[in-house]
Scaffold this motif. Structure first.
Motif, mmCIF file in Angstrom:
data_model
loop_
_atom_site.group_PDB
_atom_site.id
_atom_site.type_symbol
_atom_site.label_atom_id
_atom_site.label_comp_id
_atom_site.label_asym_id
_atom_site.label_seq_id
_atom_site.Cartn_x
_atom_site.Cartn_y
_atom_site.Cartn_z
ATOM 1 N N ASP A 30 0.844 -1.193 0.000
ATOM 2 C CA ASP A 30 0.000 0.000 0.000
ATOM 3 C C ASP A 30 0.886 1.253 0.000
ATOM 4 O O ASP A 30 2.120 1.172 0.021
ATOM 5 N N GLU A 31 0.252 2.411 0.015
ATOM 6 C CA GLU A 31 0.981 3.671 -0.100
ATOM 7 C C GLU A 31 1.955 3.867 1.050
ATOM 8 O O GLU A 31 3.098 4.316 0.842
ATOM 9 N N PHE A 32 1.566 3.515 2.260
ATOM 10 C CA PHE A 32 2.412 3.737 3.421
ATOM 11 C C PHE A 32 3.638 2.821 3.410
ATOM 12 O O PHE A 32 4.735 3.221 3.811
ATOM 13 N N GLN A 33 3.460 1.568 2.969
ATOM 14 C CA GLN A 33 4.593 0.648 2.880
ATOM 15 C C GLN A 33 5.613 1.145 1.844
ATOM 16 O O GLN A 33 6.829 1.080 2.055
ATOM 17 N N LEU A 34 5.109 1.616 0.715
ATOM 18 C CA LEU A 34 6.006 2.114 -0.328
ATOM 19 C C LEU A 34 6.780 3.338 0.152
ATOM 20 O O LEU A 34 7.995 3.456 -0.096
ATOM 21 N N GLU A 35 6.117 4.245 0.822
ATOM 22 C CA GLU A 35 6.795 5.436 1.327
ATOM 23 C C GLU A 35 7.846 5.078 2.380
ATOM 24 O O GLU A 35 8.912 5.705 2.440
ATOM 25 N N GLN A 36 7.554 4.056 3.208
ATOM 26 C CA GLN A 36 8.524 3.647 4.221
ATOM 27 C C GLN A 36 9.767 3.028 3.577
ATOM 28 O O GLN A 36 10.904 3.292 3.989
ATOM 29 N N GLU A 37 9.558 2.207 2.534
ATOM 30 C CA GLU A 37 10.692 1.609 1.824
ATOM 31 C C GLU A 37 11.549 2.704 1.174
ATOM 32 O O GLU A 37 12.787 2.647 1.200
ATOM 33 N N LEU A 38 10.899 3.686 0.596
ATOM 34 C CA LEU A 38 11.626 4.779 -0.051
ATOM 35 C C LEU A 38 12.425 5.580 0.979
ATOM 36 O O LEU A 38 13.585 5.954 0.742
ATOM 37 N N LEU A 85 9.928 2.285 -6.602
ATOM 38 C CA LEU A 85 9.026 2.708 -5.524
ATOM 39 C C LEU A 85 8.196 3.924 -5.926
ATOM 40 O O LEU A 85 6.990 3.986 -5.643
ATOM 41 N N ASN A 86 8.795 4.890 -6.590
ATOM 42 C CA ASN A 86 8.039 6.071 -7.025
ATOM 43 C C ASN A 86 6.993 5.712 -8.075
ATOM 44 O O ASN A 86 5.896 6.271 -8.088
ATOM 45 N N ARG A 87 7.348 4.788 -8.962
ATOM 46 C CA ARG A 87 6.374 4.350 -9.965
ATOM 47 C C ARG A 87 5.174 3.667 -9.310
ATOM 48 O O ARG A 87 4.017 3.898 -9.686
ATOM 49 N N GLU A 88 5.450 2.801 -8.318
ATOM 50 C CA GLU A 88 4.357 2.139 -7.620
ATOM 51 C C GLU A 88 3.526 3.134 -6.810
ATOM 52 O O GLU A 88 2.297 3.022 -6.748
ATOM 53 N N LEU A 89 4.203 4.095 -6.196
ATOM 54 C CA LEU A 89 3.462 5.116 -5.452
ATOM 55 C C LEU A 89 2.530 5.908 -6.365
ATOM 56 O O LEU A 89 1.390 6.203 -6.006
ATOM 57 N N ARG A 90 3.009 6.243 -7.551
ATOM 58 C CA ARG A 90 2.165 6.988 -8.481
ATOM 59 C C ARG A 90 0.962 6.157 -8.905
ATOM 60 O O ARG A 90 -0.146 6.672 -9.037
ATOM 61 N N GLY A 91 1.174 4.846 -9.097
ATOM 62 C CA GLY A 91 0.054 3.989 -9.472
ATOM 63 C C GLY A 91 -0.967 3.851 -8.354
ATOM 64 O O GLY A 91 -2.180 3.848 -8.597
ATOM 65 N N VAL A 92 -0.470 3.756 -7.105
ATOM 66 C CA VAL A 92 -1.388 3.639 -5.972
ATOM 67 C C VAL A 92 -2.187 4.924 -5.793
ATOM 68 O O VAL A 92 -3.406 4.898 -5.577
ATOM 69 N N LYS A 93 -1.519 6.065 -5.904
ATOM 70 C CA LYS A 93 -2.199 7.341 -5.698
ATOM 71 C C LYS A 93 -3.151 7.675 -6.834
ATOM 72 O O LYS A 93 -4.070 8.466 -6.667
#
Length: 413
Positions: A30-38, A85-93
């Motif tokens: 999810d968005e929070f997991q991706l941001e934490q990894e980044l 990670l940024n690509r996945e974040l953009r897809g989630v958002k």
């Protein structure tokens, strides 16, 4: 060594995050997991950079290449991790929550390349503006900014950047600005570049555009510095005009008002049109020569090719002494003896009848000699210069062709 162990630990942490996210399935984080990894990847990369700089500062010259290779490898892994990670974040958002309107489609732009600064004053402003926009004013870690600065500035041209220890990012960037962001030196550099434009005697599109581009670059740099270049027309226009060929100067003078001071914008616009017309004239001339050649072959069979001289258009320039007059008005040419004139015409590849470039005497439509009525210029007539030897054979011995054709030997002087 502690720094070596800490750097190795940071490298391993970055690689673990990369291995974890490179096979990520859409929707598995999810968005929070991706941001934490980044955030974790950025933290470990900052730790790696800090220890790496310490090791480079104490390394031997023979060890610097190995450190540089390691830096490139780790940076590639870190950048790949952030990209995923940024690509996945953009897809989630981009997936709207239930019951809400979808977001407008977002376009992903390729990152801009940072220009390389070669240590010359004339290139500093362009480099500074690009680097401040792409790196300095961003939220990247200080260690990352330092690495980008060292990549963008040539260490061979600016030894300050390539020294064993050059300080942190803020310290190094401040030192560079103190050395190169000097208004007095920058103004002197660009004004000197404007004054020292190399004059050209060639009336070609390339020569004119080179002058135009140099003026644009210098004036733009001075304008960025806040100097009142808009009021410099009375000074800059004569300077630039003096660098042009005689033919272009004449055309510019004819297009100007005899009383008003022309602006630099008017001169640059004129030169742009002049360059365009010169390049177009060459194409049209060659095209016309091909059509004429084919028509002549159909009418009278195979014939010898005649070389076209674009320079024939500039009839106001003496081809013998390069002065601002035709060869028939040239004091040096008129002072010579007839045989010397004939040799000069041969060397300049002129028509022996009208003394112009671009054709031979057989193709010339000008009038004949005033002294003997033969097909050569009156200035080349041996009959007028040597009355005792003015036989028909002597008069007819003036060459009838320019260097672009060949005539029988009996017609040579």
């Amino acid at each position: 060594m502690a720094e070596l162990n800490l750097r190795a630990s940071a490298i391993n942490a970055i690689k673990r995050i990369y291995d974890r996210v490179r096979t990520i399935q859409p929707g598995s984080f999810d968005e929070f997991q991706l941001e934490q990894e980044l955030k974790s990847a950025t933290t470990h990369f900052s730790r790696f950079t800090a220890n790496h700089d310490q090791l480079v500062g104490s390394a031997k010259p023979s060890e610097l290449d190995a450190h540089a290779t390691l830096w490139e490898e780790v940076e590639d892994v870190y950048n790949s991790t952030c990209t995923i990670l940024n690509r996945e974040l953009r897809g989630v958002k981009r997936i709207p929550p239930a019951g809400t309107q979808p977001r407008e489609f977002e376009v992903k732009l390729e990152p801009l390349a940072i220009p390389i600064f070669d240590g010359t004053m004339q290139n500093w402003l362009a480099f500074k503006d690009a680097f401040e926009m792409l790196v300095h004013k961003t939220d990247y870690p200080e260690a990352y900014k330092l690495g980008k600065l060292r990549q963008a500035v040539s260490a061979s041209a600016v030894p300050l950047v390539g020294s064993v220890y050059s300080g942190g990012y803020a310290e190094l960037w401040t030192a560079l600005k103190e050395r190169f962001d000097n208004r007095k030196r920058l103004a002197e550099t660009h004004v000197s570049r404007l004054l020292n434009i190399k004059p050209t005697s060639e009336d070609t599109s390339q020569a004119i555009l080179l002058i135009v581009d140099t003026v644009h670059e210098s004036m733009r740099a001075l304008r960025v510095m806040g100097l009142p270049v808009a009021t410099w027309d009375a000074v800059v226009v004569p300077i630039v005009a003096a660098k042009l060929s005689i033919a272009t100067q004449r055309e510019w003078s004819m297009s100007c008002s005899p009383t008003d001071i022309p602006s630099l914008d008017e001169l640059l616009k004129f030169l742009g049109q002049r360059a365009h017309s010169l390049s177009t004239a060459v194409v049209m001339w060659n095209k016309g020569a091909d059509v004429s050649s084919r028509s002549q072959q159909r009418a009278s069979g195979p014939s010898r090719a005649v070389k076209a001289h674009v320079a024939a258009a500039d009839e106001g320039k003496c081809v013998y002494c390069q002065g601002a007059h035709r060869i028939t008005k040239c004091a040096r040419f008129l002072a010579m003896k007839c045989e010397q004139r004939i040799d000069a015409v041969k060397a300049a590849k002129l028509c022996f009848n009208c003394l112009k470039l671009g054709h031979s005497a057989r193709q010339c439509t000008s009038g004949d000699c005033r002294h003997c009525s033969r097909k050569h210029n009156s200035l080349l007539c041996r009959a007028s210069s040597s009355p005792n030897t003015a036989s028909e054979d002597t008069v007819s011995s003036v060459p009838q062709e320019s260097s672009t054709t060949t005539v029988p030997k009996k017609s040579e002087p």
